[in-house]
Design a protein around this motif. Structure first.
Motif, PDB file in Angstrom:
ATOM      1  N   SER A 160       0.821  -1.210   0.000  1.00 50.28           N
ATOM      2  CA  SER A 160       0.000   0.000   0.000  1.00 50.28           C
ATOM      3  C   SER A 160       0.855   1.260   0.000  1.00 50.28           C
ATOM      4  O   SER A 160       0.554   2.230  -0.707  1.00 50.28           O
ATOM      5  CB  SER A 160      -0.925   0.009   1.226  1.00 50.28           C
ATOM      6  N   MET A 161       1.930   1.252   0.787  1.00 49.80           N
ATOM      7  CA  MET A 161       2.808   2.423   0.823  1.00 49.80           C
ATOM      8  C   MET A 161       3.487   2.640  -0.522  1.00 49.80           C
ATOM      9  O   MET A 161       3.623   3.778  -0.996  1.00 49.80           O
ATOM     10  CB  MET A 161       3.846   2.278   1.934  1.00 49.80           C
ATOM     11  N   ASN A 162       3.904   1.551  -1.158  1.00 48.16           N
ATOM     12  CA  ASN A 162       4.506   1.678  -2.488  1.00 48.16           C
ATOM     13  C   ASN A 162       3.492   2.205  -3.499  1.00 48.16           C
ATOM     14  O   ASN A 162       3.802   3.044  -4.350  1.00 48.16           O
ATOM     15  CB  ASN A 162       5.060   0.328  -2.940  1.00 48.16           C
ATOM     16  N   ASN A 163       2.244   1.722  -3.383  1.00 44.26           N
ATOM     17  CA  ASN A 163       1.176   2.202  -4.263  1.00 44.26           C
ATOM     18  C   ASN A 163       0.920   3.701  -4.062  1.00 44.26           C
ATOM     19  O   ASN A 163       0.735   4.454  -5.027  1.00 44.26           O
ATOM     20  CB  ASN A 163      -0.114   1.430  -3.993  1.00 44.26           C
ATOM     21  N   LEU A 164       0.897   4.124  -2.808  1.00 39.36           N
ATOM     22  CA  LEU A 164       0.690   5.541  -2.498  1.00 39.36           C
ATOM     23  C   LEU A 164       1.827   6.388  -3.063  1.00 39.36           C
ATOM     24  O   LEU A 164       1.610   7.491  -3.575  1.00 39.36           O
ATOM     25  CB  LEU A 164       0.563   5.747  -0.988  1.00 39.36           C
ATOM     26  N   GLY A 165       3.047   5.857  -2.978  1.00 38.94           N
ATOM     27  CA  GLY A 165       4.177   6.571  -3.564  1.00 38.94           C
ATOM     28  C   GLY A 165       4.039   6.728  -5.064  1.00 38.94           C
ATOM     29  O   GLY A 165       4.247   7.821  -5.614  1.00 38.94           O
ATOM     30  N   ASN A 166       3.645   5.657  -5.749  1.00 44.51           N
ATOM     31  CA  ASN A 166       3.459   5.721  -7.199  1.00 44.51           C
ATOM     32  C   ASN A 166       2.369   6.719  -7.587  1.00 44.51           C
ATOM     33  O   ASN A 166       2.498   7.448  -8.565  1.00 44.51           O
ATOM     34  CB  ASN A 166       3.115   4.333  -7.747  1.00 44.51           C
ATOM     35  N   LEU A 167       1.288   6.723  -6.796  1.00 45.32           N
ATOM     36  CA  LEU A 167       0.193   7.642  -7.097  1.00 45.32           C
ATOM     37  C   LEU A 167       0.634   9.092  -6.896  1.00 45.32           C
ATOM     38  O   LEU A 167       0.261   9.979  -7.669  1.00 45.32           O
ATOM     39  CB  LEU A 167      -1.017   7.321  -6.216  1.00 45.32           C
ATOM     40  N   TYR A 212       6.728   7.764   1.257  1.00 43.82           N
ATOM     41  CA  TYR A 212       6.077   6.457   1.214  1.00 43.82           C
ATOM     42  C   TYR A 212       7.058   5.372   0.769  1.00 43.82           C
ATOM     43  O   TYR A 212       7.081   4.265   1.339  1.00 43.82           O
ATOM     44  CB  TYR A 212       4.870   6.489   0.276  1.00 43.82           C
ATOM     45  N   PHE A 213       7.863   5.653  -0.273  1.00 43.62           N
ATOM     46  CA  PHE A 213       8.822   4.661  -0.751  1.00 43.62           C
ATOM     47  C   PHE A 213       9.836   4.316   0.333  1.00 43.62           C
ATOM     48  O   PHE A 213      10.204   3.153   0.510  1.00 43.62           O
ATOM     49  CB  PHE A 213       9.552   5.170  -2.000  1.00 43.62           C
ATOM     50  N   SER A 214      10.285   5.336   1.055  1.00 41.51           N
ATOM     51  CA  SER A 214      11.259   5.118   2.131  1.00 41.51           C
ATOM     52  C   SER A 214      10.666   4.233   3.237  1.00 41.51           C
ATOM     53  O   SER A 214      11.310   3.301   3.722  1.00 41.51           O
ATOM     54  CB  SER A 214      11.705   6.464   2.713  1.00 41.51           C
ATOM     55  N   GLN A 215       9.424   4.513   3.609  1.00 42.25           N
ATOM     56  CA  GLN A 215       8.763   3.723   4.653  1.00 42.25           C
ATOM     57  C   GLN A 215       8.547   2.282   4.185  1.00 42.25           C
ATOM     58  O   GLN A 215       8.729   1.337   4.965  1.00 42.25           O
ATOM     59  CB  GLN A 215       7.428   4.363   5.027  1.00 42.25           C
ATOM     60  N   ALA A 216       8.157   2.116   2.910  1.00 45.33           N
ATOM     61  CA  ALA A 216       7.947   0.774   2.362  1.00 45.33           C
ATOM     62  C   ALA A 216       9.252  -0.024   2.363  1.00 45.33           C
ATOM     63  O   ALA A 216       9.272  -1.210   2.716  1.00 45.33           O
ATOM     64  CB  ALA A 216       7.393   0.861   0.943  1.00 45.33           C
TER      65      ALA A 216
END
Length: 383
Positions: free
Chosen positions: A161-168, A181-185
């Motif tokens: 989900s965090m990676n998805n949020l980063g992409n969005l 978001y990418f860092s947290q993922a």
């Protein structure tokens, strides 16, 4: 020229699906003896196992699951089946139909208060809105999905989900938020011992967009090391291409050539020809940096040929995709006809039973009347 952004909107689902490809035989063996809701679950697992290799067969499994779930009143099985139908239609580009199925699935999950099902379905709904470039709705559903996974403490799906949020957030050019978001993922995947390269590669993409080539290379290298360890050759190809392009942009021809050559070889081995235009164009740019105009010219010719071939292949794929959607729709009509026929048969059986009952009641009525007149006549004779 921008490196390939490998969007991972479906990672949250594939974390729990990756093993299904190796279990088709065992699932089919279970199907022979499974009954009721267990059979519904097995059919939906067979859908997931066949989704990537034979989507039409997968459709048949989840249709059968939906039919049985409806018949026995298995609401959870119905929700899962509708969600699966949404996935298969989304994959074929029928976005509105996919959204209808997702929303139907979501309503059932909400009625059941099934939080995991709600979270997964909202994640899927967000992908439809993202593809349609309705980023407001996409963000709404994705954030709600993420919040639910956090509440459920489902850390593996939180990563996706965090990676998805980063992409969005990349799509709407909110790079700082995407980076967070990418860092947290990435940190959470390390904590759980999951080798997941996408957040690192996506951080490299952000630095590339900002022309910070040294930082982009740093993150691409980290991502490449993970993909090599995972033996994910397609992931390796994407990152090798990104590294070659980035080194070429940074005017470092030697490492650029090394990565571009390795990517081109891997591209041929995997027959992943969609990468060729980017590779040839980067080769041309790298050659021009060294004033090697002959190689640059030859690579541009290859670039034009590759683009023409890819467009031709894309056209063929679009036609095949349309044909598959039509095939799905025909199967859906066939299913609806079977369901209608089943309802007609049930109605006819009900009417037949009612008719027999009326005949029996009529006979009993006649016998009762005859008996009444007989008793009455007998009483008169006695008098």
């Amino acid at each position: 020229m921008i490196p390939n952004v490998r969007c991972s909107f479906f990672f949250a689902l594939f974390l729990s699906m990756s093993a299904f490809g190796q279990k088709i035989d065992s699932l089919e063996a279970v199907l022979d003896t499974a009954k009721n809701d267990h059979k519904v679950k097995t059919l939906n697992e067979l859908f997931r196992a066949n989704l990537r290799t034979d989507p039409v067969k997968a459709l048949g499994y989840t249709r059968e699951a939906l039919n049985l779930a409806t018949e026995i009143g298995d609401k959870k099985g119905m929700a899962a089946s509708y969600n699966n139908l949404g996935i298969i239609y989304r994959n074929q580009g029928a976005l509105d139909k996919a959204l209808d199925y997702y929303i139907t699935s979501l309503k059932i999950y909400e009625a059941l208060n099934n939080q995991e099902g709600i979270a997964s379905t909202k994640n899927n709904i967000s992908t439809i809105y993202s593809i349609k470039k309705d980023y407001g709705q996409a963000m709404k559903y994705l954030e709600e999905s993420y919040d639910l996974f956090v509440t459920l403490k489902d850390e593996r799906r939180i990563i996706g989900s965090m990676n998805n949020l980063g992409n969005l957030n990349i799509e709407i050019q909110l790079y700082e938020k995407a980076m967070k978001y990418f860092s947290q993922a990435s940190q959470l995947s390390e904590k759980l011992g999951i080798k997941f390269a996408d957040p690192l590669s996506n951080m490299g993409n952000i630095y590339f967009k900002q022309s910070n080539f040294p930082r982009a290379i740093e993150f691409y290298e980290k991502a490449l090391a993970i993909e090599r360890e995972n033996d994910n050759r397609l992931g390796m190809l994407s990152i090798l291409t990104n590294l070659g392009i980035t080194y070429a942009k940074a005017k470092q021809p030697a490492p650029a050539q090394r990565y571009l050559d390795e990517a081109t070889t891997l591209c041929e081995q995997l027959q992943a020809y969609s990468f060729l235009p980017s590779l040839y164009k980067a080769q041309a740019e790298n050659a021009s940096t060294q004033n090697n105009w002959k190689v640059a010219y030859d690579m541009m010719l290859k670039y034009d040929d590759a683009r023409e071939k890819i467009y031709g292949e894309e056209s063929s794929r679009n036609i095949a995709q349309m044909e598959m959607v039509i095939d799905f729709q025909e199967k859906e009509k066939e299913y609806d006809m079977q369901r209608q026929q089943s309802e007609i048969t049930k109605l006819e059986l009900h009417n037949t039973r009612l008719f027999v009952l009326l005949i029996i009641l009529a006979i009993l009525g006649i016998l009762g009347a005859l008996n009444f007149f007989y008793v009455k006549k007998k009483a008169r004779r006695k008098k």
